[in-house]
Design an enzyme around this catalytic site. Structure first.
Site: not given
Length: 503
Positions: A178, A287, A390
Site C-alpha cells: 500500500k 527520514c 522531525e
C-alpha cells in the site's frame, strides 16, 4: 488524465465501492489522474489473493533460482521503462526528475536485482554439527512467513515499494503493498511489470487508499503473517499495536533527527557540501536526513558562511526541469508543516540565517505556497523542539560543540537513531566517533549513500529490524530446526529415563 486501478490477483480492478481520489502534481496542483480508493474490503480482497497464492500456488515451492528469475525480469522491465517511471514518480511526488532518473528508478531496479541474488545465494537449508549423546543429525531450514504486507511512505514511493516486495517475494512470501495516498502512481504501475514478467496471480498485489482503513487492515488482518512499514514513529507505534493482536513480526523504519558532525580537522569545502546535501536533498523529506549539523566551535563562523553562501545557490523550480535542484514539497499540508516549524524556530532560536520563506520568481504555473527555501538556524540548543522533532522539510539546525565527547553526547541526545555523519580529515578519529553513535548508519566524509547490499534501519525509536543487505532478506524468512535421532536401539534414547525408567 490517466486512471489508476488497484492491482489484485494479477489484474487491475476498481475498488469495491467504486470510489476514486484525484492525485495531483504538487508543483501546479493540476490533476494527474484518478486513483481507485481502497478501503478495508479491498484490503481483505488483496490479502485473500495473497493468501491463496501462498497456500495453493507454486510460489513458495519454487527454487530460489526460479523466483530470482521473475525478480530479474521485473528489474529488466523497469529499466526498459525507466523514462516513463521516472516522469510519473517526479510528477506525482514533487521529487526532481534528476532524482527520479538517477536515483529512484535505478535504485528500485537495483534492489530487485539484489534480492534476486539473495534468493540464489542464501541457502534454504544449513546443516549443523551433530552430537554424540544423545545422537543426532541437525539442520536449519529457512522458510517464508506467508503473506507479507508493506506500507510505503510518500517520499520514495517506487524505491520503498521495491524494498518491501523485493525481499518478501525473493524469500518465497506473497505480498500486498500500500503506497501513500499522495504518491500512489508508480507503486500501482508495478503491477504492469508483474503481469509482463509472468508473476503468478496473487503473488504481488498493490492497493491505494487511506492508512486509517486499508492500512490498518493490512497490519491487523489475521491472514497476514508479517508487516513492514516505513513512515513516522507515531504511525509505527500504531502498526505495532495492530500487529500485536496476532503477534505478527514487524519491520519498522521510522523517523529520524540525524546528527552530521563536522570536526575541526575536516575539509570545510567537502564538509559543507556533505551538510547541505545531507539536509536539503529531496527538500529534507528523507527520514535519515542530517538535519542537526554539529560544528566544532573553532570553525563555526567560517563554516556558517559557507553554508549560507551555498544554500542560496540551490535552484528551486519545477521538478520536471533537469536544472532544478529542488521541486515542491509533496503537498500543501507538508509545506504548511514546515512553515509552522520555522515559526517555532523563530520563537525558540531567532531569525534563520537564510531561507525562512517561500521562493520568489517562480514560473506563473507553479504554486508558490508548495515550495520552500532551504532554511538554516544557527546557535541552536539541542533541546529545542526544532532540534528534537522531525520536521521532514528543508530546515537545518546548526549546533556548536567543543570536544569529540560533547559531539557524541549531543548526537545521542535524541529519541531517534537512524542515520548520522562524521566529517573529518582523520578516518581513525571519525570511525572512533562513529562507533559511539547510537544510530543505524554512519557516513564518514559522505552522506545519504544507501545501497541494496548494506543494511539500513534504526536504533531507538527509529525502528525495528533492517532493510537491505543480507539482513533485509533474512528478516523475511523464519528458521526451523530439524533434529533427527538416527538410533535404532534403546541405547540411543537413554535421556527418556529423565521422565521414568518405565516408558
Amino acid at each position: 488524465m490517466a486512471d489508476f486501478k488497484l492491482f489484485i490477483d494479477g489484474e487491475y480492478v476498481d475498488s469495491a465501492s467504486g470510489e476514486t481520489f484525484t492525485t495531483t502534481d504538487p508543483a501546479t496542483e493540476q490533476p494527474i489522474g484518478e486513483v481507485a480508493k481502497a478501503d478495508r474490503e479491498d484490503a481483505k480482497r488483496a490479502i485473500q489473493a495473497a493468501r491463496t497464492a501462498f497456500d495453493d500456488g507454486p510460489w513458495k515451492d519454487m527454487s530460489g533460482e526460479e523466483r530470482a528469475g521473475y525478480l530479474d525480469k521485473m528489474a529488466e522491465l523497469l529499466t526498459a521503462n525507466a523514462e516513463r517511471f521516472a516522469e510519473a514518480e517526479a510528477r506525482d511526488s514533487g521529487g526532481t526528475i534528476k532524482k527520479a532518473t538517477f536515483a529512484d528508478v535505478p535504485g528500485a531496479a537495483g534492489a530487485l536485482q539484489w534480492f534476486a541474488r539473495m534468493a540464489r545465494e542464501r541457502p534454504d537449508r544449513v546443516e549443523l554439527e551433530g552430537s554424540p549423546f544423545p545422537p543426532s543429525e541437525n539442520y536449519v531450514r529457512y522458510e517464508p512467513y506467508g503473506v507479507c504486507t508493506g506500507i510505503v511512505p510518500f517520499n520514495f514511493p517506487l524505491l520503498m515499494a521495491c524494498w518491501k516486495m523485493g525481499p518478501a517475494l525473493a524469500a518465497g512470501n506473497t505480498s500486498v503493498l500500500k503506497p501513500a495516498s499522495y504518491t500512489s502512481v508508480t507503486a500501482l504501475m508495478l503491477g504492469e511489470l508483474a503481469q509482463e514478467a509472468g508473476l503468478p496471480n496473487g503473488v504481488l498485489n498493490v492497493i491505494a487508499g487511506p492508512g486509517g482503513t486499508a492500512g490498518e487492515e493490512l497490519a491487523s488482518n489475521e491472514m497476514v503473517d508479517k508487516v513492514a512499514f516505513t513512515g513516522s514513529t507515531e504511525v509505527g507505534r500504531r502498526i505495532m499495536q495492530l500487529a500485536s493482536g496476532t503477534i505478527k513480526p514487524v519491520t519498522l523504519e521510522l523517523g529520524g533527527k540525524s546528527a552530521n558532525i563536522v570536526l575541526d580537522d575536516a575539509d570545510l569545502d567537502i564538509a559543507a557540501a556533505a551538510v547541505l546535501f545531507g539536509t536539503f536533498f529531496h527538500n529534507g523529506q528523507v527520514c535519515e536526513s542530517g538535519t542537526r549539523a554539529l560544528v566544532h566551535k573553532s570553525i563555526y563562523d567560517e563554516f556558517l558562511g559557507l553554508l549560507v553562501d551555498r544554500a542560496g545557490k540551490i535552484v528551486i523550480g519545477s521538478q520536471m526541469d533537469f536544472n532544478s535542484d529542488l521541486g515542491p514539497m509533496v503537498s500543501r499540508a507538508q509545506a504548511d508543516t514546515v512553515r509552522r516549524y520555522v515559526e517555532l524556530g523563530r520563537e525558540e532560536v531567532g531569525e534563520p540565517i537564510c531561507g525562512g520563506s517561500e521562493p520568489e520568481g517562480l514560473a506563473d504555473d507553479l504554486v508558490t505556497e508548495n515550495f520552500y527555501r532551504p532554511t538554516i538556524f544557527a546557535g541552536v540548543d539541542n533541546e529545542a523542539r526544532i532540534a528534537q522533532e522531525e520536521i521532514f522539510g528543508p530546515v537545518l539546525c546548526v549546533i556548536p560543540f567543543e570536544s569529540d565527547d560533547e559531539a557524541v553526547a549531543i548526537a545521542n541526545r535524541s529519541i531517534y537513531g537512524l542515520g548520522g555523519g562524521v566529517q573529518s580529515g582523520s578516518v581513525e578519529r571519525a570511525q572512533g566517533i562513529a562507533d559511539r553513535l547510537q544510530t543505524g548508519t554512519v557516513w564518514i566524509n559522505d552522506y545519504h549513500m544507501i545501497s541494496p547490499e548494506r543494511p539500513f534501519g534504526g536504533y531507538k525509536q527509529s525502528g525495528i529490524g533492517r532493510e537491505l543487505g543480507t539482513a533485509g532478506y533474512d528478516i523475511y524468512r523464519q528458521a526451523k530446526h530439524v533434529h533427527t535421532n538416527p538410533s535404532t536401539g534403546r541405547d540411543g534414547y537413554m535421556h527418556y529415563a529423565a521422565l521414568s525408567g518405565n516408558i
